[in-house]
Design an enzyme around this catalytic site. Structure first.
Site, short mmCIF file in Angstrom:
data_model
loop_
_atom_site.label_atom_id
_atom_site.label_comp_id
_atom_site.label_asym_id
_atom_site.label_seq_id
_atom_site.Cartn_x
_atom_site.Cartn_y
_atom_site.Cartn_z
N ARG A 119 0.79 -1.20 0.04
CA ARG A 119 0.15 -0.04 -0.16
C ARG A 119 0.93 1.30 -0.10
NH1 ARG A 119 -2.86 -3.17 3.82
NH2 ARG A 119 -4.78 -4.19 2.72
N LYS A 141 3.05 11.38 -11.07
CA LYS A 141 2.17 10.42 -11.98
C LYS A 141 3.09 9.27 -12.28
CE LYS A 141 -0.90 13.51 -14.20
NZ LYS A 141 -1.01 14.35 -15.76
N GLU A 183 8.94 17.75 -24.97
CA GLU A 183 8.31 17.94 -23.63
C GLU A 183 9.02 19.61 -23.16
OE1 GLU A 183 5.77 16.63 -22.52
OE2 GLU A 183 6.01 14.38 -22.75
N LYS A 225 7.23 22.83 -14.15
CA LYS A 225 6.29 21.89 -13.66
C LYS A 225 6.38 21.61 -12.24
CE LYS A 225 5.11 17.10 -14.12
NZ LYS A 225 5.29 15.99 -14.86
N GLU A 235 -4.28 17.12 -10.46
CA GLU A 235 -4.83 17.60 -11.77
C GLU A 235 -6.52 17.78 -11.89
OE1 GLU A 235 -2.90 15.82 -15.08
OE2 GLU A 235 -4.97 16.22 -16.31
N ARG A 239 -2.77 21.76 -13.74
CA ARG A 239 -1.94 20.61 -14.22
C ARG A 239 -2.50 20.15 -15.55
NH1 ARG A 239 1.10 15.91 -10.70
NH2 ARG A 239 2.24 14.95 -12.66
N ASN A 243 -0.73 18.94 -20.52
CA ASN A 243 -1.17 17.92 -21.43
C ASN A 243 -1.05 18.50 -22.73
OD1 ASN A 243 -1.23 15.46 -19.92
ND2 ASN A 243 -2.91 16.17 -19.00
N HIS A 246 -1.07 16.38 -25.95
CA HIS A 246 -0.97 15.04 -25.56
C HIS A 246 -2.30 14.38 -25.80
CE1 HIS A 246 2.48 15.98 -23.17
NE2 HIS A 246 2.64 14.93 -22.61
N HIS A 250 -1.40 11.07 -27.95
CA HIS A 250 -1.70 9.74 -27.37
C HIS A 250 -2.45 8.95 -28.23
CE1 HIS A 250 -1.24 10.77 -22.61
NE2 HIS A 250 -0.24 10.57 -23.27
N HIS A 263 7.19 8.64 -27.30
CA HIS A 263 6.04 9.70 -26.88
C HIS A 263 6.31 10.93 -27.15
CE1 HIS A 263 3.23 11.21 -23.75
NE2 HIS A 263 4.27 11.83 -23.17
P1 NAD Z 1 11.91 5.43 -22.22
O1 NAD Z 1 11.71 5.23 -20.90
O2 NAD Z 1 11.60 4.22 -23.20
O3 NAD Z 1 13.41 5.71 -22.61
C1 NAD Z 1 13.82 6.01 -24.03
C2 NAD Z 1 15.14 5.02 -24.51
O4 NAD Z 1 16.25 5.53 -23.92
C3 NAD Z 1 14.91 3.58 -23.88
O5 NAD Z 1 15.32 2.76 -24.94
C4 NAD Z 1 15.77 3.62 -22.60
O6 NAD Z 1 16.39 2.25 -22.44
C5 NAD Z 1 16.92 4.62 -22.92
N1 NAD Z 1 17.61 5.29 -22.24
C6 NAD Z 1 17.43 5.68 -20.97
N2 NAD Z 1 18.44 6.28 -20.35
C7 NAD Z 1 19.38 6.10 -21.20
C8 NAD Z 1 20.66 6.67 -21.40
N3 NAD Z 1 20.98 7.69 -20.29
N4 NAD Z 1 21.57 6.55 -22.25
C9 NAD Z 1 21.13 5.75 -23.24
N5 NAD Z 1 19.75 5.19 -23.38
C10 NAD Z 1 18.99 5.46 -22.51
O7 NAD Z 1 11.36 6.87 -22.86
P2 NAD Z 1 11.36 8.35 -22.13
O8 NAD Z 1 11.04 8.90 -23.25
O9 NAD Z 1 12.32 8.62 -21.14
O10 NAD Z 1 9.72 8.32 -21.37
C11 NAD Z 1 8.66 8.02 -22.13
C12 NAD Z 1 7.50 7.37 -21.08
O11 NAD Z 1 7.16 8.36 -20.08
C13 NAD Z 1 6.17 7.00 -21.77
O12 NAD Z 1 5.72 5.98 -21.35
C14 NAD Z 1 5.16 8.28 -21.44
O13 NAD Z 1 4.05 8.10 -21.10
C15 NAD Z 1 5.85 8.66 -19.88
N6 NAD Z 1 5.67 10.00 -19.26
C16 NAD Z 1 5.24 10.05 -17.95
C17 NAD Z 1 5.01 11.33 -17.44
C18 NAD Z 1 4.54 11.37 -16.11
O14 NAD Z 1 4.27 12.73 -15.68
N7 NAD Z 1 4.86 10.29 -15.32
C19 NAD Z 1 5.14 12.43 -18.44
C20 NAD Z 1 5.66 12.08 -19.51
C21 NAD Z 1 5.85 11.05 -20.10
N1 GLY Z 2 3.06 14.88 -17.87
C1 GLY Z 2 1.92 15.53 -17.28
C2 GLY Z 2 1.73 15.71 -16.15
O1 GLY Z 2 2.77 15.27 -15.21
O2 GLY Z 2 0.81 16.26 -15.51
#
Ligand code: NAD
Ligand code: GLY
Length: 359
Positions: A119, A141, A183, A225, A235, A239, A243, A246, A250, A263
């Site tokens: 939890r 998030k 972003e 942020k 949100e 917040r 998006n 997005h 999406h 993404h």
């Molecule tokens: P990712 O986590 O897939 O990383 C991108 C690629 O880079 C992967 O192949 C990873 O293994 C590689 N990688 C990571 N660090 C590295 C490094 N230092 N050197 C070499 N390779 C490296 O993608 P991302 O763009 O980091 O994140 C996208 C995800 O984040 C999506 O799932 C999206 O929905 C999510 N997201 C979440 C939020 C949130 O607020 N929680 C906000 C934006 C995006």
């Molecule tokens: N990436 C959108 C949020 O964190 O609200």
């Protein structure tokens, strides 16, 4: 090193931004128990895992590791379970910490696991992509995808601390750096015209991976942020502006299949669509739309998506979390540098926008 704080009362936490940060020194105050589960993936593991294991072991922590396969297609319930398996097999208890070492996929999954395990246990973010440093590691998030929609299952779980090390971006592929810049551009378009001017001045250096410029971009992005999350953690209003791009994005990402379009790439084209619709609504000028496209193109990001059947595009958009009482709400631009969340857009114009921005 620069430090920002996400001001959430007694859950206030720092974001450390710099190059070659010292994890042993910076993480120590934020690890409350003795057990740390590092969640990473097969790409990041050989690059950075040893450094963090060594730092934590020097602090006397019991360290276990869960290595997931790399890719958005694994951000699902089956692979989330592997983190619970690892936590249980290691015999970890309620005062353990889950440390995400990786990009947004790892951060979202590790954070969701931390929110659910017994939890809720402590959580630390060590984002290693530009996208995760400027966005996903901050704000709490977390979650996983469902075949019917992105990030549909999740929880809010704030980290104890975020460590954003620019040195780790050196190994990031150029395409991933560009995805992160989407972003970064988002913050400028939604809230900060001066930041847009700065990005227009420095885009070549950012694309080339200049660490000082990236640190400045991460700092300015995280400042936005942190402020927005502090105002509206769950949100209820402001917040949602984060998006921008997005809802369209999406739809592209889900239709193409998770992992096919990154993404950030989908968000980039989504922001062009949001700007296009804002222009059709008469809120921004044709010159503003061109300026939006130009900065996105200069970051080596796509400004149009492949042909997607309209009904399917709209169906994916209808799964958006901003849908309220069955009504779609979009983040659009009232002017460049000022986004709004609105249901008052013309659906016919939205259709025109979708069709006009496909190759
Ligand atoms: P990712 O986590 O897939 O990383 C991108 C690629 O880079 C992967 O192949 C990873 O293994 C590689 N990688 C990571 N660090 C590295 C490094 N230092 N050197 C070499 N390779 C490296 O993608 P991302 O763009 O980091 O994140 C996208 C995800 O984040 C999506 O799932 C999206 O929905 C999510 N997201 C979440 C939020 C949130 O607020 N929680 C906000 C934006 C995006
Ligand atoms: N990436 C959108 C949020 O964190 O609200």
């Amino acid at each position: 090193m620069q430090t920002l704080y996400v001001e959430l009362g007694d859950r206030r936490y720092p974001i450390f931004i710099g190059s070659h940060l010292n994890p042993q020194q910076l993480l120590e105050p934020y690890i409350h128990g003795q057990q740390v589960m590092i969640v990473t993936n097969t790409t990041v593991q050989p690059l950075y895992l040893d450094h963090y294991v060594a730092a934590l072991e020097k602090l006397g922590k019991k360290v276990a590791v869960c290595v997931l396969p790399d890719g958005e297609q694994y951000k699902n319930i089956e692979h989330l379970t592997l983190i619970f398996d690892a936590l249980l097999e290691a015999g970890f208890n309620r005062d353990c910490t889950v440390l995400a070492l990786g990009g947004g996929v790892i951060g979202d999954m590790a954070g969701f696991a931390a929110a659910c395990f017994q939890r809720g246990v402590y959580f630390i973010q060590v984002p290693t992509t530009l996208l995760s440093q400027v966005d996903s590691s901050v704000g709490g998030k977390t979650g996983i995808n469902h075949p019917l929609g992105k990030n549909m299952i999740g929880a809010f779980q704030q980290p104890q601390v975020v460590l954003a090390d620019m040195a780790q971006l050196k190994s990031l592929p150029a395409r991933e750096l560009s995805a992160g810049l989407a972003e970064v551009i988002k913050y400028a378009l939604l809230a900060d015209i001066e930041f847009l001017v700065w990005l227009e001045e420095h885009m070549e250096g950012l694309v080339a991976g200049d660490s000082a410029l990236l640190a400045e971009a991460v700092y300015r992005s995280c400042a936005h942020k942190a402020r927005i999350v502090a105002n509206d953690e769950k949100e209820q209003g402001e917040r949602a502006l984060l998006n921008l791009g997005h809802t369209f994005g999406h739809a592209i990402e889900s239709y193409m299949g998770y992992g096919v379009w990154l993404h950030g790439e989908a968000v980039a084209t989504g922001m062009v669509m949001a700007a296009d619709l804002s222009q059709r609504m008469g809120w921004i000028s044709a010159a503003d739309l061109e300026r939006t496209k130009k900065i996105i193109q200069r970051a080596n990001l796509p400004v149009a998506c492949p042909k997607i059947p309209l009904e399917e595009f709209l169906a994916y958009m209808s799964h958006d979390k901003k849908v309220l009482n069955g009504q779609l709400r979009l983040v659009l631009m009232k002017q460049l540098g000022q986004a709004i969340l609105t249901k008052d857009f013309d659906v016919e114009l939205m259709t025109q926008t979708i069709l006009a921005n496909q190759n």
